[in-house]
Design an enzyme around this catalytic site. Structure first.
Site, short mmCIF file in Angstrom:
data_model
loop_
_atom_site.label_atom_id
_atom_site.label_comp_id
_atom_site.label_asym_id
_atom_site.label_seq_id
_atom_site.Cartn_x
_atom_site.Cartn_y
_atom_site.Cartn_z
N TYR A 107 -11.54 7.13 -4.52
CA TYR A 107 -11.33 8.35 -4.66
C TYR A 107 -12.34 9.06 -5.35
O TYR A 107 -12.39 10.37 -5.37
CB TYR A 107 -9.69 8.79 -5.04
CG TYR A 107 -8.73 8.33 -4.10
CD1 TYR A 107 -9.21 7.54 -2.83
CD2 TYR A 107 -7.44 8.63 -4.58
CE1 TYR A 107 -8.21 7.16 -1.89
CE2 TYR A 107 -6.28 7.91 -3.58
CZ TYR A 107 -6.54 7.27 -2.36
OH TYR A 107 -5.61 6.88 -1.54
N HIS A 167 -7.16 -2.26 -2.20
CA HIS A 167 -6.86 -1.12 -1.33
C HIS A 167 -6.78 -1.57 0.09
O HIS A 167 -6.12 -1.05 0.89
CB HIS A 167 -8.12 -0.07 -1.36
CG HIS A 167 -8.20 1.24 -1.30
ND1 HIS A 167 -8.71 2.07 -1.66
CD2 HIS A 167 -7.04 1.77 -0.31
CE1 HIS A 167 -8.35 3.37 -1.28
NE2 HIS A 167 -7.37 3.35 -0.47
#
Length: 280
Positions: A52, A110
């Site tokens: 991110y 992730h």
């Protein structure tokens, strides 16, 4: 006015709020301000990821909030390009440096990236990071039952969290059943379907009208009653507060079934099937 959010126990003895705050795309000073408002309104779990590119903003928001570190839970996630054991440990340390934290409450892989064949190695690195005190709890994101079975078989350590795509068009019934049977708490990313046509669905509007609530509140409540932690993102004070107002009403079993029935076999938002999709 702040809202006290109930906690859910994890199988490692730690606990997380049953409602979190997503930080995807929240960067820089504007992102810090948005997260700071969320903390002011009562959110106590900020979900981030290395990819991110906002871990620094998350740490800054925590510091500016003035809240004690132990009152706020913070998570991040390991990117696919750093699954190799030494790189994974370095990346976790880098996350801590970026956030200027001594530890993370939750760290997750992730995506499994199964074609690369390194997620077992990555999981072993997370186990080591937990033993070193870098992280309190370790989990995964977007792992299918077959991936989780391999982790359990190869390491004997079961994730406490599995963060997956879940919303009324993709209710993850099979995945949730597996997670629950192994004491894994399911967490939902994009719980509102990224505010697409889901929020305009006539069935959801009818249920919202019956309860005198918004469609968003109905959908978030549906997650809670399935034992799932939703992590919606909201940039306005109005929406942040509205998303918190889901603890004083309940959906009936009939309403839950009506929402469950909206699921679709092709319900994924971007066809990101963890069996084949990879993200680095």
């Amino acid at each position: 006015m702040t809202q006290n959010i109930p906690l859910i126990q994890l199988h490692d003895g730690n606990a997380l709020p049953v409602l979190g705050f997503g930080t995807y795309t929240l960067k820089g000073s504007a992102g810090v301000d948005t997260m700071l408002h969320a903390l002011t309104h009562g959110y106590r779990f900020l979900d981030s990821a290395f990819n991110y590119e906002n871990e620094g903003a998350v740490g800054q928001a925590l510091r500016q909030s003035g809240l004690p570190r132990h009152e706020v839970q913070i998570s991040s996630k390991l990117p696919g390009r750093h699954h190799a054991y030494p790189k994974a440990l370095e990346t976790i340390q880098e996350s801590l440096y970026r956030m200027q934290l001594d530890y993370l409450d939750v760290y997750m892989i992730h995506w499994p990236n199964p074609a690369q064949g390194l997620y077992i190695e990555a999981w072993q690195a997370l186990i080591e990071a937990q033993q070193r005190g870098y992280v309190r709890s370790i989990g995964v994101s977007n792992f299918l039952p077959k991936h989780l079975e391999i982790l359990r078989r190869e390491t004997g350590v079961v994730p406490v969290i599995n963060q997956v795509e879940m919303h009324p068009y993709f209710n993850q019934a099979e995945q949730r059943a597996y997670d629950q049977s192994h004491n894994i708490v399911t967490m939902a990313w994009s719980p509102l379907g990224r505010a697409n046509t889901i929020l305009e669905h006539v069935q959801l509007k009818q249920i919202a009208q019956q309860l005198n609530r918004s469609v968003v509140q109905v959908v978030l409540r549906w997650h809670l009653q399935h034992g799932v932690i939703p992590i919606p993102k909201a940039t306005s004070d109005t929406n942040q507060c509205a998303n918190l107002a889901i603890f004083d009403f309940e959906l009936s079993s009939e309403q839950m079934q009506q929402i469950d029935a909206l699921t679709r076999t092709d319900g994924r938002l971007r066809d990101q099937d963890p069996a084949s999709y990879e993200e680095f």
